[in-house]
Design a protein around this motif. Sequence first.
Motif, PDB file in Angstrom:
ATOM      1  N   TYR A 129       0.814  -1.280   0.178  1.00 50.84           N
ATOM      2  CA  TYR A 129       0.042  -0.045  -0.141  1.00 50.84           C
ATOM      3  C   TYR A 129       0.848   1.212  -0.039  1.00 50.84           C
ATOM      4  O   TYR A 129       0.595   2.244  -0.879  1.00 50.84           O
ATOM      5  N   ALA A 130       1.786   1.278   0.635  1.00 51.12           N
ATOM      6  CA  ALA A 130       2.851   2.453   0.959  1.00 51.12           C
ATOM      7  C   ALA A 130       3.560   2.644  -0.370  1.00 51.12           C
ATOM      8  O   ALA A 130       3.491   3.894  -0.952  1.00 51.12           O
ATOM      9  N   LEU A 133       1.048   3.937  -3.103  1.00 47.90           N
ATOM     10  CA  LEU A 133       0.529   5.147  -2.936  1.00 47.90           C
ATOM     11  C   LEU A 133       1.453   6.375  -3.175  1.00 47.90           C
ATOM     12  O   LEU A 133       1.120   7.411  -3.875  1.00 47.90           O
ATOM     13  N   THR A 134       2.755   5.805  -2.916  1.00 48.97           N
ATOM     14  CA  THR A 134       3.644   7.014  -3.300  1.00 48.97           C
ATOM     15  C   THR A 134       3.736   7.293  -4.900  1.00 48.97           C
ATOM     16  O   THR A 134       3.850   8.179  -5.346  1.00 48.97           O
ATOM     17  N   ARG A 135       3.845   6.085  -5.442  1.00 49.21           N
ATOM     18  CA  ARG A 135       3.816   6.102  -7.174  1.00 49.21           C
ATOM     19  C   ARG A 135       2.360   6.909  -7.414  1.00 49.21           C
ATOM     20  O   ARG A 135       2.688   7.653  -8.407  1.00 49.21           O
ATOM     21  N   ALA A 167      -7.403   1.525   9.673  1.00 48.11           N
ATOM     22  CA  ALA A 167      -6.702   0.235   9.632  1.00 48.11           C
ATOM     23  C   ALA A 167      -5.225   0.119  10.091  1.00 48.11           C
ATOM     24  O   ALA A 167      -4.535  -0.740  10.073  1.00 48.11           O
ATOM     25  N   LYS A 168      -4.684   1.218  10.484  1.00 46.83           N
ATOM     26  CA  LYS A 168      -3.450   1.497  10.965  1.00 46.83           C
ATOM     27  C   LYS A 168      -2.388   1.148   9.740  1.00 46.83           C
ATOM     28  O   LYS A 168      -1.191   0.509   9.953  1.00 46.83           O
ATOM     29  N   PHE A 169      -2.772   1.533   8.697  1.00 48.62           N
ATOM     30  CA  PHE A 169      -1.897   1.544   7.463  1.00 48.62           C
ATOM     31  C   PHE A 169      -1.168   2.822   7.105  1.00 48.62           C
ATOM     32  O   PHE A 169      -1.389   3.735   8.188  1.00 48.62           O
TER      33      PHE A 169
END
Length: 195
Positions: A129-130, A133-135, A167-169
């Motif tokens: 996910y991280a 999301l950056t891309r 969800a603490k992502f």
Amino acid sequence: MSYTVYGAVRSRAFRVLWLLEELGVPYTHVPAGPQSDEVRKISPLGKIPVLVEGDTVLRDSTAILTYLADKHGAFTLPAGTQDRARQDAWTFRILDEVESLLWTASKHSFVLPEEERVPAIKDPCRAEYARNLTRIMEEAQGPFLMGDTPLVPDILLCHCGGWAQSAKFPAGPDSFGAYLATLRARPAFQRAAAL
């Protein structure tokens, strides 16, 4: 024209409620949970959200958003154009690279029977996910994904941002925080959140 939206605010139904507020069209909200008797009467699978318009019952938040945006000519680009194809690509990308990871983690937290849950899957979901999301934020073309106007994929991504926080992502890059703040400041978002 009269719409009824079934689904709790703290679910994918929020997306539909937010868009209806943006469109400024009247609707009735039934804050029913998934698998409730109210929902099962109109949708045998019991999933939310459900949009009822006359005798028509529409399921799936993204299908509902696309239908409403097309019908009211807002938060979308014209069907059959290359710009719309690019918009749809963003929509599918968010569902694939963002929402699917949140949903997988959720299933292994509280949806699946306990004996089928694999808690260890959540860490790889958070890491992917991280990265994704950056891309995504590197490719965004303005204050919103495709420039100066928010579209259906922006509603999806903003909603996923709130889901990820619950969800603490990972929070993602600073640009994502600014993006979320811009969308959450919209009066229609605020009205939907207050339901």
